[in-house]
Motif scaffolding. Structure first.
Motif, PDB file in Angstrom:
ATOM      1  N   ILE A   1      -5.018   1.398   5.827  1.00  0.00           N
ATOM      2  CA  ILE A   1      -5.873   0.885   4.163  1.00  0.00           C
ATOM      3  C   ILE A   1      -5.386  -0.627   4.995  1.00  0.00           C
ATOM      4  CG2 ILE A   1      -6.256  -0.032   2.301  1.00  0.00           C
ATOM      5  CD1 ILE A   1      -5.981   3.041   1.574  1.00  0.00           C
TER       6      ILE A   1
ATOM      7  N   ARG B   1      -6.279   7.174  -3.988  1.00  0.00           N
ATOM      8  CA  ARG B   1      -6.476   8.412  -3.789  1.00  0.00           C
ATOM      9  C   ARG B   1      -4.696   9.421  -3.093  1.00  0.00           C
ATOM     10  NH1 ARG B   1      -6.838   7.359  -8.255  1.00  0.00           N
ATOM     11  NH2 ARG B   1      -8.328   7.796  -9.587  1.00  0.00           N
TER      12      ARG B   1
ATOM     13  N   LYS C   1     -14.195   1.862 -16.325  1.00  0.00           N
ATOM     14  CA  LYS C   1     -13.808   3.299 -15.787  1.00  0.00           C
ATOM     15  C   LYS C   1     -13.892   4.752 -16.522  1.00  0.00           C
ATOM     16  CE  LYS C   1     -11.110   5.320 -12.124  1.00  0.00           C
ATOM     17  NZ  LYS C   1      -9.859   4.793 -11.156  1.00  0.00           N
TER      18      LYS C   1
ATOM     19  N   SER D   1      -6.891   1.589  -8.272  1.00  0.00           N
ATOM     20  CA  SER D   1      -7.835   2.018  -9.086  1.00  0.00           C
ATOM     21  C   SER D   1      -8.607   2.667  -8.214  1.00  0.00           C
ATOM     22  CB  SER D   1      -8.075   0.513  -9.737  1.00  0.00           C
ATOM     23  OG  SER D   1      -9.514   0.278  -8.494  1.00  0.00           O
ATOM     24  N   TRP D   2      -8.663   2.715  -6.522  1.00  0.00           N
ATOM     25  CA  TRP D   2      -9.701   3.695  -6.087  1.00  0.00           C
ATOM     26  C   TRP D   2      -8.757   4.712  -5.049  1.00  0.00           C
ATOM     27  CZ3 TRP D   2      -9.141   2.625  -1.803  1.00  0.00           C
ATOM     28  CH2 TRP D   2      -9.244   1.253  -0.895  1.00  0.00           C
TER      29      TRP D   2
ATOM     30  N   PHE E   1       0.767  -0.961   0.299  1.00  0.00           N
ATOM     31  CA  PHE E   1       0.015   0.258  -0.231  1.00  0.00           C
ATOM     32  C   PHE E   1       1.152   0.864   0.074  1.00  0.00           C
ATOM     33  CE2 PHE E   1      -3.647  -2.383   1.561  1.00  0.00           C
ATOM     34  CZ  PHE E   1      -3.953  -2.701   0.442  1.00  0.00           C
TER      35      PHE E   1
ATOM     36  N   VAL F   1      -5.555  -4.083  -6.702  1.00  0.00           N
ATOM     37  CA  VAL F   1      -6.747  -3.133  -7.241  1.00  0.00           C
ATOM     38  C   VAL F   1      -6.775  -1.847  -6.463  1.00  0.00           C
ATOM     39  CG1 VAL F   1      -7.766  -5.134  -8.931  1.00  0.00           C
ATOM     40  CG2 VAL F   1      -8.790  -4.847  -5.877  1.00  0.00           C
ATOM     41  N   ALA F   2      -6.441  -2.249  -5.400  1.00  0.00           N
ATOM     42  CA  ALA F   2      -6.785  -0.950  -4.375  1.00  0.00           C
ATOM     43  C   ALA F   2      -6.141   0.493  -5.544  1.00  0.00           C
ATOM     44  CB  ALA F   2      -6.042  -0.781  -2.965  1.00  0.00           C
TER      45      ALA F   2
ATOM     46  N   VAL G   1     -11.840  -9.079 -10.313  1.00  0.00           N
ATOM     47  CA  VAL G   1     -10.745  -9.392 -10.780  1.00  0.00           C
ATOM     48  C   VAL G   1     -10.246 -10.986 -11.201  1.00  0.00           C
ATOM     49  CG1 VAL G   1      -9.297  -7.917  -9.960  1.00  0.00           C
ATOM     50  CG2 VAL G   1      -9.294  -8.983  -8.360  1.00  0.00           C
TER      51      VAL G   1
ATOM     52  N   HIS H   1      -7.573   8.323   4.304  1.00  0.00           N
ATOM     53  CA  HIS H   1      -7.431   7.258   5.151  1.00  0.00           C
ATOM     54  C   HIS H   1      -5.843   7.056   4.289  1.00  0.00           C
ATOM     55  CE1 HIS H   1     -10.775   4.968   6.569  1.00  0.00           C
ATOM     56  NE2 HIS H   1     -11.416   5.835   5.089  1.00  0.00           N
TER      57      HIS H   1
ATOM     58  N   LEU I   1     -14.870   1.086   2.493  1.00  0.00           N
ATOM     59  CA  LEU I   1     -13.324  -0.055   2.404  1.00  0.00           C
ATOM     60  C   LEU I   1     -13.387  -1.340   2.548  1.00  0.00           C
ATOM     61  CD1 LEU I   1     -10.081   1.603   4.280  1.00  0.00           C
ATOM     62  CD2 LEU I   1     -10.536   1.277   2.161  1.00  0.00           C
TER      63      LEU I   1
ATOM     64  N   ASP J   1     -14.030  -5.728  -5.240  1.00  0.00           N
ATOM     65  CA  ASP J   1     -12.763  -5.425  -6.617  1.00  0.00           C
ATOM     66  C   ASP J   1     -11.833  -7.466  -6.928  1.00  0.00           C
ATOM     67  OD1 ASP J   1     -13.027  -3.129  -7.093  1.00  0.00           O
ATOM     68  OD2 ASP J   1     -11.360  -2.790  -5.831  1.00  0.00           O
TER      69      ASP J   1
ATOM     70  N   ARG K   1     -15.270  -2.345  -1.419  1.00  0.00           N
ATOM     71  CA  ARG K   1     -14.144  -1.208  -2.206  1.00  0.00           C
ATOM     72  C   ARG K   1     -13.450  -3.041  -2.138  1.00  0.00           C
ATOM     73  NH1 ARG K   1     -12.012   3.586  -1.486  1.00  0.00           N
ATOM     74  NH2 ARG K   1     -14.147   5.282  -1.977  1.00  0.00           N
ATOM     75  N   PHE K   2     -12.831  -3.370  -0.920  1.00  0.00           N
ATOM     76  CA  PHE K   2     -11.992  -4.872  -1.459  1.00  0.00           C
ATOM     77  C   PHE K   2     -12.669  -5.809  -1.665  1.00  0.00           C
ATOM     78  CE2 PHE K   2      -9.087  -2.701   2.058  1.00  0.00           C
ATOM     79  CZ  PHE K   2      -8.454  -2.451   1.680  1.00  0.00           C
TER      80      PHE K   2
END
Lengths: 203, 203
Positions: free
Chosen positions: A187, A177, B117, A174-175, A99, A171-172, B171, A182, B160, B167, B163-164
């Motif tokens: 994360i 920022r 996207k 992709s979202w 991360f 894949v984190a 995938v 966080h 969070l 995804d 999203r996890f």
DNA sequence: GCCGTTCCCTAACAAGTGTTTGGTAGGTTA
DNA sequence: TAACCTACCAAACACTTGTTAGGGAACGGC
């Protein structure tokens, strides 16, 4: 007395990094093939042909973006793997490091995520396949070690677990920022808590 | 007596599906933009121009591939959501249904994963954004309901977690191969076991 | 037999692609 | 001042791209 004064014009290596950064941003947003060199040049405030003063080709930009990212990634990974931690601690450290890399190289990670699979077949990008092999050995090996040492469950298919864990981490990009709510460490903490202990409330 | 005899030549709607299937396969493998219409025609055993007897454009092929996939996906999802299950059972059913969709529409899912996207910004593919909104409402809502009902942990950021989970499920299309070692249901079972209970051995 | 439909081919087009070549403004060095 | 280097521009090149127009072979219905 000749002091090494900083010239008005941005020096070469820094300019390269700037251009690579904008290129990576566009590649990540639109996809490599969908990105024209004119678009990159536009974003950088110059004309298409001028890019070829700094780089051999569009492909070499992609190459440099991906390879410098992987170099830095493995610098961090190797450090973790050499620390001689237990399986659970190794997984925790790898996730956290991942991360952090996403935080630092978000566009590169996004590009890697989208393009690595079909790029790896080209000879020029063979290092992508090599990296993937090393990657699997590190993660899968740690998971298997965890099972034999009795810290991870043995009723799950380790290979499936590996794929799930691997994919979810990357894949984190992709979202994610930078500068969001966080931090990378936060994360990683939440993600590890979910994967290690599950989201169901223990009764 | 006029019996409706099947002609030797493959009838129109089936031929369309065949061509869309090969197109989807190539799109998934190489990426939409990197795929030339000549390559698709090659794979289908015909010439580039001939494709335009069946389809208006390359983009309309992509459109049809994605929209038919999403139609079928939501058919399954709506059924699950209308069943009035508890939060945990809803999540389990959604995950299982998702892996079944991956089994049936692997190329479409892979394309969606890569291209959705930046496609969602185009007016023609606005339904992708709509679907994403509906998707988030269904999953995030179920997770939140689970937290308030006390079946999911409340010390995790629900967003969070969403999203996890989202995804990681999708995938899977990038490595899943139909007819492999695991059935969609088995993959769903293992994945749910990991996400719900964690991979760490309970002491 | 003829007609109409289905399905594909041949051949080309216009636009957009990555890339090259020659030139040049402005700064640095001698 | 002269030579030189850096960093860019202007304009074109060869090629690939998605797409179109016209034609023709195979087949079913009448």
């Amino acid at each position: 007395m000749s002091t090494k004064k900083k010239p008005q014009v941005t020096p070469t290596p820094e300019r390269r990094r700037e251009l690579l950064a904008t290129a990576a941003e566009v590649f990540a947003a639109q996809g490599y093939n969908a990105t024209t060199v004119r678009r990159i040049a536009d974003e950088a405030g110059m004309l298409a042909g001028s890019l070829y003063y700094h780089f051999d080709s569009k492909e070499s930009m992609l190459d440099e973006i991906l390879s410098t990212f992987l170099d830095e990634l493995w610098q961090g990974y190797d450090e973790v793997l050499a620390a001689g931690l237990g399986p659970r601690e190794t997984i925790e450290a790898l996730v956290t490091e991942s991360f952090r890399e996403i935080d630092r190289h978000r566009p590169a990670v996004a590009i890697y995520q989208k393009e690595a699979k079909h790029l790896a077949t080209q000879p020029r990008f063979a290092y992508l396949a090599d990296s993937q092999t090393k990657f699997e050995k590190a993660w899968l090996g740690t998971l298997e070690r965890g099972v034999t040492e009795g810290v991870f469950r043995d009723d799950l298919d380790v290979r499936l677990t590996y794929r799930f864990v691997r994919d979810t981490v990357w894949v984190a990009a992709s979202w994610y920022r930078p500068g969001g709510h966080h931090s990378p460490e936060e994360i990683a903490r939440q993600y590890l808590s979910m994967v290690l202990d599950g989201i169901a409330l223990r009764t």
